[in-house]
Design a protein around this motif. Structure first.
Motif, PDB file in Angstrom:
ATOM      1  N   UNK A   1      11.523  13.663   9.261  1.00  0.00           N
ATOM      2  CA  UNK A   1      10.146  13.763   8.801  1.00  0.00           C
ATOM      3  C   UNK A   1       9.969  12.614   7.803  1.00  0.00           C
ATOM      4  N   UNK A   2       9.533  11.459   8.320  1.00  0.00           N
ATOM      5  CA  UNK A   2       9.482  10.230   7.529  1.00  0.00           C
ATOM      6  C   UNK A   2       8.070   9.662   7.488  1.00  0.00           C
ATOM      7  N   UNK A   3       7.806   8.890   6.441  1.00  0.00           N
ATOM      8  CA  UNK A   3       6.569   8.149   6.309  1.00  0.00           C
ATOM      9  C   UNK A   3       6.922   6.682   6.107  1.00  0.00           C
ATOM     10  N   UNK A   4       6.353   5.809   6.938  1.00  0.00           N
ATOM     11  CA  UNK A   4       6.513   4.362   6.785  1.00  0.00           C
ATOM     12  C   UNK A   4       5.233   3.812   6.200  1.00  0.00           C
ATOM     13  N   UNK A   5       5.369   2.981   5.162  1.00  0.00           N
ATOM     14  CA  UNK A   5       4.196   2.398   4.509  1.00  0.00           C
ATOM     15  C   UNK A   5       4.455   0.928   4.217  1.00  0.00           C
ATOM     16  N   UNK A   6       3.458   0.096   4.501  1.00  0.00           N
ATOM     17  CA  UNK A   6       3.574  -1.339   4.240  1.00  0.00           C
ATOM     18  C   UNK A   6       3.080  -1.644   2.836  1.00  0.00           C
ATOM     19  N   UNK A   7       3.853  -2.472   2.124  1.00  0.00           N
ATOM     20  CA  UNK A   7       3.476  -2.920   0.784  1.00  0.00           C
ATOM     21  C   UNK A   7       3.984  -4.337   0.584  1.00  0.00           C
ATOM     22  N   UNK A   8       3.094  -5.275   0.496  1.00  0.00           N
ATOM     23  CA  UNK A   8       3.411  -6.675   0.186  1.00  0.00           C
ATOM     24  C   UNK A   8       4.543  -7.242   1.046  1.00  0.00           C
TER      25      UNK A   8
ATOM     26  N   UNK B   1       1.770  -3.503  13.167  1.00  0.00           N
ATOM     27  CA  UNK B   1       0.463  -2.991  12.755  1.00  0.00           C
ATOM     28  C   UNK B   1       0.447  -2.599  11.288  1.00  0.00           C
ATOM     29  N   UNK B   2       1.564  -2.123  10.756  1.00  0.00           N
ATOM     30  CA  UNK B   2       1.633  -1.777   9.336  1.00  0.00           C
ATOM     31  C   UNK B   2       1.642  -3.015   8.457  1.00  0.00           C
ATOM     32  N   UNK B   3       2.404  -4.022   8.861  1.00  0.00           N
ATOM     33  CA  UNK B   3       2.491  -5.251   8.060  1.00  0.00           C
ATOM     34  C   UNK B   3       1.163  -5.995   8.033  1.00  0.00           C
ATOM     35  N   UNK B   4       0.346  -5.840   9.074  1.00  0.00           N
ATOM     36  CA  UNK B   4      -0.949  -6.519   9.142  1.00  0.00           C
ATOM     37  C   UNK B   4      -1.955  -5.924   8.155  1.00  0.00           C
ATOM     38  N   UNK B   5      -1.753  -4.685   7.735  1.00  0.00           N
ATOM     39  CA  UNK B   5      -2.691  -4.019   6.827  1.00  0.00           C
ATOM     40  C   UNK B   5      -1.909  -3.298   5.733  1.00  0.00           C
ATOM     41  N   UNK B   6      -1.587  -3.983   4.624  1.00  0.00           N
ATOM     42  CA  UNK B   6      -0.844  -3.341   3.545  1.00  0.00           C
ATOM     43  C   UNK B   6      -1.531  -2.052   3.088  1.00  0.00           C
ATOM     44  N   UNK B   7      -0.728  -1.054   2.827  1.00  0.00           N
ATOM     45  CA  UNK B   7      -1.240   0.247   2.425  1.00  0.00           C
ATOM     46  C   UNK B   7      -1.348   1.229   3.578  1.00  0.00           C
ATOM     47  N   UNK B   8      -1.269   0.734   4.798  1.00  0.00           N
ATOM     48  CA  UNK B   8      -1.345   1.604   5.973  1.00  0.00           C
ATOM     49  C   UNK B   8      -0.040   2.395   6.097  1.00  0.00           C
ATOM     50  N   UNK B   9      -0.181   3.632   6.567  1.00  0.00           N
ATOM     51  CA  UNK B   9       0.977   4.518   6.719  1.00  0.00           C
ATOM     52  C   UNK B   9       1.121   4.999   8.154  1.00  0.00           C
ATOM     53  N   UNK B  10       2.369   5.364   8.478  1.00  0.00           N
ATOM     54  CA  UNK B  10       2.647   5.965   9.773  1.00  0.00           C
ATOM     55  C   UNK B  10       3.663   7.089   9.559  1.00  0.00           C
ATOM     56  N   UNK B  11       3.393   8.227  10.165  1.00  0.00           N
ATOM     57  CA  UNK B  11       4.294   9.372  10.086  1.00  0.00           C
ATOM     58  C   UNK B  11       5.221   9.366  11.298  1.00  0.00           C
ATOM     59  N   UNK B  12       6.493   9.675  11.071  1.00  0.00           N
ATOM     60  CA  UNK B  12       7.484   9.820  12.139  1.00  0.00           C
ATOM     61  C   UNK B  12       8.107  11.203  12.008  1.00  0.00           C
ATOM     62  N   UNK B  13       8.029  11.973  13.081  1.00  0.00           N
ATOM     63  CA  UNK B  13       8.652  13.294  13.098  1.00  0.00           C
ATOM     64  C   UNK B  13       9.359  13.491  14.426  1.00  0.00           C
ATOM     65  N   UNK B  14      10.349  14.353  14.414  1.00  0.00           N
ATOM     66  CA  UNK B  14      11.064  14.682  15.641  1.00  0.00           C
ATOM     67  C   UNK B  14      12.556  14.679  15.417  1.00  0.00           C
TER      68      UNK B  14
END
Length: 162
Positions: A42-49, A7-20
């Motif tokens: 406490x991580x953030x994943x973001x798609x870019x190109x 889902x992130x790779x399909x929309x560059x610029x989209x972010x997802x937070x991971x915690x736990x």
């Protein structure tokens, strides 16, 4: 620790937070062990190109031995990470993006292990072991027994006077 990122790779610029908290295997170095066997994320994943950028913080508690007194030392580390996952990773610089999945475990393991001090101290003022605490006074040997155990090959040295 596989994370799907289609889902992130399909929309560059989209972010997802991971915690736990997660348990990571292979988190031991020398005599050091991770206390509680889990790391806090406490991580953030973001798609870019076509790449995934992972940034954030990882927390872990370690138990080691003091380099002077060998007593237990417990401390926490919180390294910040900013890593790139891509389909064609550069050796030692980026991590592999396996199709639409990233494996965060190698990156997390590396970040936590590199944050462990090489020679921890329980306290800056640690003077080492207390006198006699580990090795009591040497027992006094009976001179008669010492004479009986004497190697006869050294007898010629008895004639020399200091």
């Amino acid at each position: 620790m596989l994370v799907p990122v289609a889902d992130l790779l399909a929309a560059p610029g989209r972010r997802r937070e991971l915690e736990g908290s997660r348990v990571l295997d292979g988190l031991a170095v020398g005599g050091a062990v991770i206390a509680g066997d889990a790391v806090e994320l406490r991580l953030t994943l973001e798609a870019q190109a076509g790449r995934i950028i992972c940034s954030g913080e990882v927390r872990a508690c370690w138990e080691l031995e003091c380099r002077r007194c060998l007593g237990p030392v417990r401390f926490s580390v919180a390294p910040t990470v900013t890593e790139v996952f891509e389909a064609a990773p550069a050796e030692g610089e980026t991590f592999p993006l396996d199709g639409e999945v990233v494996d965060l475990a190698p990156m997390l393991r590396e970040a936590v292990l590199l944050s462990v001090p090489l020679a921890p101290l329980c306290d800056e003022a640690c003077a080492g072991p207390a006198a006699g605490s580990y090795y009591g006074p040497l027992p006094q040997e009976d001179p008669q027994q010492a004479e009986e155990r004497r190697d006869p090959r050294w007898a010629a040295l008895d004639d020399f006077q200091p």
